[in-house]
Design a protein around this motif. Structure first.
Motif, PDB file in Angstrom:
ATOM      1  N   UNK A 116       0.879  -1.178   0.000  1.00 41.44           N
ATOM      2  CA  UNK A 116       0.000   0.000   0.000  1.00 41.44           C
ATOM      3  C   UNK A 116       0.909   1.218   0.000  1.00 41.44           C
ATOM      4  N   UNK A 117       0.508   2.310   0.640  1.00 43.09           N
ATOM      5  CA  UNK A 117       1.345   3.496   0.652  1.00 43.09           C
ATOM      6  C   UNK A 117       2.458   3.445   1.674  1.00 43.09           C
ATOM      7  N   UNK A 118       2.174   2.840   2.849  1.00 43.79           N
ATOM      8  CA  UNK A 118       3.150   2.823   3.940  1.00 43.79           C
ATOM      9  C   UNK A 118       3.265   1.456   4.602  1.00 43.79           C
ATOM     10  N   UNK A 119       2.201   0.685   4.606  1.00 45.42           N
ATOM     11  CA  UNK A 119       2.228  -0.629   5.229  1.00 45.42           C
ATOM     12  C   UNK A 119       1.023  -0.957   6.076  1.00 45.42           C
ATOM     13  N   UNK A 120       0.308   0.066   6.576  1.00 45.77           N
ATOM     14  CA  UNK A 120      -0.830  -0.201   7.461  1.00 45.77           C
ATOM     15  C   UNK A 120      -1.958  -0.935   6.744  1.00 45.77           C
ATOM     16  N   UNK A 121      -2.381  -0.404   5.605  1.00 47.06           N
ATOM     17  CA  UNK A 121      -3.466  -1.067   4.873  1.00 47.06           C
ATOM     18  C   UNK A 121      -3.032  -2.434   4.356  1.00 47.06           C
ATOM     19  N   UNK A 122      -1.770  -2.546   3.973  1.00 45.24           N
ATOM     20  CA  UNK A 122      -1.271  -3.824   3.476  1.00 45.24           C
ATOM     21  C   UNK A 122      -1.333  -4.890   4.564  1.00 45.24           C
ATOM     22  N   UNK A 123      -1.017  -4.535   5.810  1.00 45.31           N
ATOM     23  CA  UNK A 123      -1.103  -5.510   6.893  1.00 45.31           C
ATOM     24  C   UNK A 123      -2.560  -5.881   7.164  1.00 45.31           C
ATOM     25  N   UNK A 124      -3.468  -4.901   7.043  1.00 46.27           N
ATOM     26  CA  UNK A 124      -4.884  -5.231   7.152  1.00 46.27           C
ATOM     27  C   UNK A 124      -5.260  -6.255   6.086  1.00 46.27           C
ATOM     28  N   UNK A 125      -4.814  -6.031   4.852  1.00 46.04           N
ATOM     29  CA  UNK A 125      -5.102  -6.958   3.761  1.00 46.04           C
ATOM     30  C   UNK A 125      -4.530  -8.339   4.049  1.00 46.04           C
ATOM     31  N   UNK A 126      -3.302  -8.384   4.532  1.00 43.03           N
ATOM     32  CA  UNK A 126      -2.680  -9.674   4.838  1.00 43.03           C
ATOM     33  C   UNK A 126      -3.473 -10.423   5.899  1.00 43.03           C
ATOM     34  N   UNK A 127      -3.970  -9.711   6.899  1.00 45.60           N
ATOM     35  CA  UNK A 127      -4.749 -10.374   7.949  1.00 45.60           C
ATOM     36  C   UNK A 127      -6.063 -10.908   7.403  1.00 45.60           C
ATOM     37  N   UNK A 128      -6.681 -10.182   6.476  1.00 46.57           N
ATOM     38  CA  UNK A 128      -7.918 -10.665   5.846  1.00 46.57           C
ATOM     39  C   UNK A 128      -7.647 -11.908   5.009  1.00 46.57           C
ATOM     40  N   UNK A 129      -6.549 -11.897   4.252  1.00 43.80           N
ATOM     41  CA  UNK A 129      -6.218 -13.054   3.418  1.00 43.80           C
ATOM     42  C   UNK A 129      -5.837 -14.255   4.273  1.00 43.80           C
ATOM     43  N   UNK A 130      -5.115 -14.022   5.356  1.00 41.02           N
ATOM     44  CA  UNK A 130      -4.761 -15.123   6.247  1.00 41.02           C
ATOM     45  C   UNK A 130      -6.011 -15.762   6.832  1.00 41.02           C
ATOM     46  N   UNK A 131      -6.973 -14.941   7.190  1.00 42.53           N
ATOM     47  CA  UNK A 131      -8.227 -15.471   7.734  1.00 42.53           C
ATOM     48  C   UNK A 131      -8.984 -16.267   6.683  1.00 42.53           C
ATOM     49  N   UNK A 132      -8.791 -15.900   5.396  1.00 43.88           N
ATOM     50  CA  UNK A 132      -9.459 -16.606   4.300  1.00 43.88           C
ATOM     51  C   UNK A 132      -8.712 -17.868   3.881  1.00 43.88           C
TER      52      UNK A 132
END
Length: 451
Positions: A408-424
């Motif tokens: 993402x731009x800095x890393x915060x949204x990307x970590x949110x995305x990673x947590x969503x994908x891990x849950x999936x």
């Protein structure tokens, strides 16, 4: 009264990109305009000047935050001023176009300015016959106008045409009239956002491209063409604001034990981990969603998670629990089960998962998933990156490349995305520590523009 510049106190919510206003009426009373449910900054400003809020005006049924007008009515005895066309289901003074309210030396005149919403009012502040400024809400904003699709895409064109006429009506005010919008930089109600938050009619007549549009059809095309996605919670707050959000007392966020957290998880609670990105990467509760506590916390909480599920927040020692609570409450999230200090989970031997956090020089040739907004992705992304907006990721998780590095731009949204994908069920995920600009600097390669 003699109105001076310091009688107007803007109160900026950097996270939502909005401004509320407190007007010192000169006699110990104040007018609040578009105050959110999070009244902390307003209270501080009022107490500093010894003010009691006598009037609370709302320009429209807000989609991006719950109104604080009812709380001000309850706590301060404020009279709520709002559009009659909004059919609000709580005590208020209903105003139609041209109605005036005597503020005791100053006058507030309602101007019907539909477009952002169908019941939208602007409020013109007058000192006698002199126009001091106009609270334009989501009508005329700095360099643009607020979006017109919040009541559904099928009405966006109709509302854009109403917005055209509203802006031209406002442009007839004297050039020196100050413009005090609600929406500004960072607001998903803005289309598109600009850097400045206040302006004047004269400046906007010179600088606002929408006011320069030669005809209505051109205006509509420009406005609708600038609209991107907006948070899912916007679709429900307007009706809550029409009915009237609950008046709140003071209740701190409860501290939970690891055992209590496990019990709540078993009952269907959602775990939101608000610690910084690096902390989450190093260790987190399996299934937790990472949404770091920062200015934009409310936006992503409201975009990604339903409001009906009880929520447990994993926190780091020293994080601001009041900030966390108010960011949730201001967008209507009230099922706050409590917070678990991460050290308590560790001390109890709780299960942990990790996610790799990689600097730009370590991602090599791994596939990249860019989860920024489409407009951000188009401006410049790592070549070959797959673009899926964060808000769409849960529904499109099967499109995520295996073993992707998420950016993402800095890393915060990307970590949110990673947590969503891990849950999936995705594994072998990593997050770029930084953004595409860091990758370009580290590799000496050029970013790719376009979709």
């Amino acid at each position: 009264m003699g109105f001076a510049d310091d009688h107007l106190i803007p109160l900026v919510d950097e996270g939502l990109g909005n401004s509320a206003y407190l007007v010192d009426l000169g006699d110990g009373r104040a007018l609040a305009v578009d105050a959110s449910r999070d009244l902390r900054a307003l209270r501080t400003a009022a107490e500093r000047r010894g003010l009691t809020v006598a009037y609370a005006a709302d320009t429209h049924l807000h989609a991006d935050f719950l109104t604080g007008a009812l709380q001000l009515a309850s706590d301060d005895g404020a009279t709520v001023l709002a559009s009659a066309a909004g059919h609000r289901a709580f005590p208020h003074t209903s105003l139609a176009d041209g109605d005036e309210t005597d503020l005791g030396g100053l006058t507030l005149r309602a101007l019907a300015t539909p477009g952002h919403t169908d019941e939208h009012l602007s409020f013109l502040l007058l000192d006698g016959t002199r126009e001091l400024g106009v609270f334009t809400g989501g009508s005329l904003i700095v360099g643009s106008a607020a979006r017109t699709d919040l009541l559904g895409p099928e009405r966006a064109d109709e509302f854009a045409r109403a917005q055209y006429h509203s802006l031209r009506r406002l442009a007839q005010l004297p050039d020196a009239t100050a413009v005090w919008p609600t929406h500004g930089a960072g607001s998903f109600c803005s289309a598109p956002p600009g850097a400045e938050r206040t302006t004047t009619i004269g400046v906007q007549k010179q600088a606002n491209a929408l006011l320069a549009a030669p005809d209505e059809d051109t205006f509509v095309g420009q406005l609708l063409g600038s609209l991107g996605s907006y948070p899912a919670y916007f679709d429900r707050l307007g009706e809550i604001n029409r009915r009237g959000p609950a008046v709140l007392g003071t209740a701190p966020l409860a501290a939970l034990t690891a055992a209590e957290t496990r019990q709540l998880l078993g009952e269907g609670a959602q775990i939101i981990d608000v610690r910084p990105v690096a902390d989450f990467a190093h260790g987190h509760i399996p299934g937790a969603i990472s949404i770091p506590l920062r200015d934009q916390f409310a936006t992503w909480l409201g975009w990604l998670l339903p409001d009906a599920t009880p929520m447990v927040f994993v926190t780091a020692p020293g994080q601001d629990l009041a900030e966390l609570t108010w960011q949730a409450l201001k967008i209507g999230y009230e099922r706050l089960a409590g917070h678990l200090d991460w050290t308590a989970w560790q001390a109890d031997g709780g299960e942990q998962q990790t996610i790799d956090l990689l600097t730009a020089d370590r991602i090599a040739d791994r596939p990249v998933l860019d989860i920024r907004q489409q407009a951000e992705h188009a401006t410049g992304h790592i070549p070959g990156a797959v673009g899926i907006e964060l808000a769409e990721l849960t529904a499109r998780s099967d499109e995520a490349p295996a073993g992707a590095v998420i950016a993402c731009g800095h890393g915060e949204r990307a970590m949110t995305a990673a947590s969503l994908l891990a849950r999936a069920g995705h594994d072998d995920l990593a997050v770029l520590d930084g953004g595409p600009g860091d990758w370009a600097k580290a590799t000496g390669r050029t970013l790719e523009a376009g979709a």
